[in-house]
Design a protein around this motif. Structure first.
Motif, PDB file in Angstrom:
ATOM      1  N   UNK A 177       0.833  -1.206   0.000  1.00  0.00           N
ATOM      2  CA  UNK A 177       0.000   0.000   0.000  1.00  0.00           C
ATOM      3  C   UNK A 177       0.864   1.250   0.000  1.00  0.00           C
ATOM      4  N   UNK A 178       1.972   1.219   0.728  1.00  0.00           N
ATOM      5  CA  UNK A 178       2.873   2.366   0.761  1.00  0.00           C
ATOM      6  C   UNK A 178       3.461   2.628  -0.611  1.00  0.00           C
ATOM      7  N   UNK A 179       3.853   1.570  -1.320  1.00  0.00           N
ATOM      8  CA  UNK A 179       4.426   1.738  -2.656  1.00  0.00           C
ATOM      9  C   UNK A 179       3.430   2.375  -3.618  1.00  0.00           C
ATOM     10  N   UNK A 202      -5.970  -1.279   9.344  1.00  0.00           N
ATOM     11  CA  UNK A 202      -5.895  -0.032   8.581  1.00  0.00           C
ATOM     12  C   UNK A 202      -4.426   0.327   8.383  1.00  0.00           C
ATOM     13  N   UNK A 203      -4.085   0.698   7.165  1.00  0.00           N
ATOM     14  CA  UNK A 203      -2.730   1.153   6.855  1.00  0.00           C
ATOM     15  C   UNK A 203      -2.802   2.588   6.358  1.00  0.00           C
ATOM     16  N   UNK A 204      -2.145   3.491   7.079  1.00  0.00           N
ATOM     17  CA  UNK A 204      -2.019   4.876   6.642  1.00  0.00           C
ATOM     18  C   UNK A 204      -0.663   5.044   5.964  1.00  0.00           C
ATOM     19  N   UNK A 205      -0.683   5.551   4.744  1.00  0.00           N
ATOM     20  CA  UNK A 205       0.555   5.768   4.001  1.00  0.00           C
ATOM     21  C   UNK A 205       0.870   7.252   3.921  1.00  0.00           C
ATOM     22  N   UNK A 206       2.118   7.579   4.140  1.00  0.00           N
ATOM     23  CA  UNK A 206       2.589   8.957   3.988  1.00  0.00           C
ATOM     24  C   UNK A 206       3.753   8.954   3.018  1.00  0.00           C
TER      25      UNK A 206
END
Length: 400
Positions: A177-179, A202-206
């Protein structure tokens, strides 16, 4: 949580206790999507927003309570015609909010602080937290960073509180998800968690800010730079003429480059979030630049000019080998039809088109339209799910 990383990082550095409410899922029409956050510190100062105002008071109370009892909870806010005075979303949607206390002496404080610090510095980082599953796992953080070529496989810190296999699985899903630059969720089955129950994470990406490159140091460019900064872009102004491409003319730009536009574009880094705005409307600059730009996998390519200029430019681009499919990606004349005249109005029209392209909007008036008000953009998190809570003890449901 990473939605308000700058302020939370400052709170963490100052040694404040705080609780964070994060939207973890939405259904129907909701003002803000997963990842939107609101926080309350020990002095009851509030930052951020989860709903644009609909349920903020109730979420504030949840944060204060979480600071007092030290427990993470999940709460659902919905809407019903039966009780017009209860707390809920007047827009008719449903949101679930995870409220996590982050006290100074909390065991996971260092993990949260590291994630906030990295996000505030503009580094790529993901923060994973369980919001559906055993109550003892709620809100536990797993910080995940991109895996470099020579880095070890377990580039993560913290734990979701279950079995190490759960952490490894979550790290892999979070890194994907980050990628993609996405905030989203995934489910780990009971067999994958080794803790007797499936969990939803839940995954929060920054990610570092997306780039906006403005080609042409003209009067309209200064207004567009301001609009780009307002939208959160890292803005570069590029022009081959040193007398025009100056810091005095563009004080708000992050970078000013004196170079032929097509040469700079070929030498700089772009990605699928990059926005290219060509304002020179001069064939000697535009044609080689657009011939290169339309072959790149970027988010947006727009070029200023009259319709006559546009037709002549397209003819020249075809002569340069640009295909018809590639030409369809060109937004020209640039911007939406707002009747813009001034540089500021023109910048607004360009910015509006960029937002519409990014979020899948039509650019049409909402009045009389049946199109969705809140679009799920190309990189937006999934909406429309109607999740159940993690457990009766941890989930309090308010349907209004």
């Amino acid at each position: 949580m990473l939605d308000i990383a700058d302020d939370l990082n400052r709170w963490a550095a100052e040694g404040r206790d705080f609780a964070v409410a994060t939207v973890v899922s939405v259904g129907g029409s909701a003002p803000r999507g997963p990842g939107a956050a609101m926080a309350v510190d020990g002095g009851e100062t509030v930052i951020g927003s989860v709903s644009g105002g609909c349920v903020e008071a109730a979420v504030y109370d949840l944060c204060v309570q979480a600071l007092q009892d030290g427990e993470a909870v999940v709460e659902r806010f919905g809407y019903s015609d039966e009780d017009a005075f209860a707390v809920g979303l007047t827009c008719g949607g449903i949101i679930e909010v995870l409220v996590t206390p982050v006290a100074v002496d909390a065991p996971d404080r260092a993990v949260f602080a590291a994630a906030l610090s990295a996000a505030a510095r503009g580094e790529a980082v993901a923060l994973a937290r369980v919001y559906k599953g055993p109550a003892e796992l709620l809100g536990r953080p797993l910080l995940v960073t991109p895996k470099g070529e020579e880095e070890k496989e377990n580039t993560y810190e913290g734990t979701l509180g279950g079995h190490p296999e759960l952490d490894r699985t979550a790290a892999g899903e979070s890194r994907a998800l980050l990628a993609a630059g996405r905030t989203g969720e995934f489910v780990v089955s009971e067999s994958g968690t080794r803790c007797g129950s499936a969990v939803t994470v839940l995954v929060e990406s920054s990610q570092p800010p997306p780039r906006m490159i403005v080609f042409g140091a003209v009067d309209f460019a200064a207004a567009l730079v301001r609009a780009g900064k307002f939208l959160g872009y890292h803005v570069t102004v590029c022009d081959a003429r040193p007398v025009f491409a100056t810091r005095a003319r563009f004080p708000e730009a992050d970078d000013i480059v004196v170079e032929w536009p097509h040469r700079y574009l070929r030498s700089t880094v772009t990605d699928g979030r990059t926005v290219l705005c060509v304002l020179t409307h001069d064939a000697k600059f535009d044609v080689p630049l657009l011939a290169a730009a339309l072959r790149l996998p970027v988010a947006y390519v727009g070029a200023m000019g009259s319709r006559r200029t546009h037709e002549d430019r397209n003819r020249r681009l075809r002569e340069e080998g640009v295909t018809e499919d590639q030409l369809t990606a060109l937004r020209s004349p640039i911007g939406l039809d707002l009747g813009a005249r001034t540089p500021e109005e023109t910048a607004l029209s360009i910015a509006a088109e960029i937002v519409a392209a990014r979020q899948g909007g039509t650019g049409l008036p909402l009045t009389g339209s049946r199109t969705p008000i809140h679009h799920e953009g190309p990189i937006g998190a999934r909406q429309g799910a109607d999740h159940q809570g993690p457990s009766r003890r941890a989930l309090r449901v308010r349907t209004v």
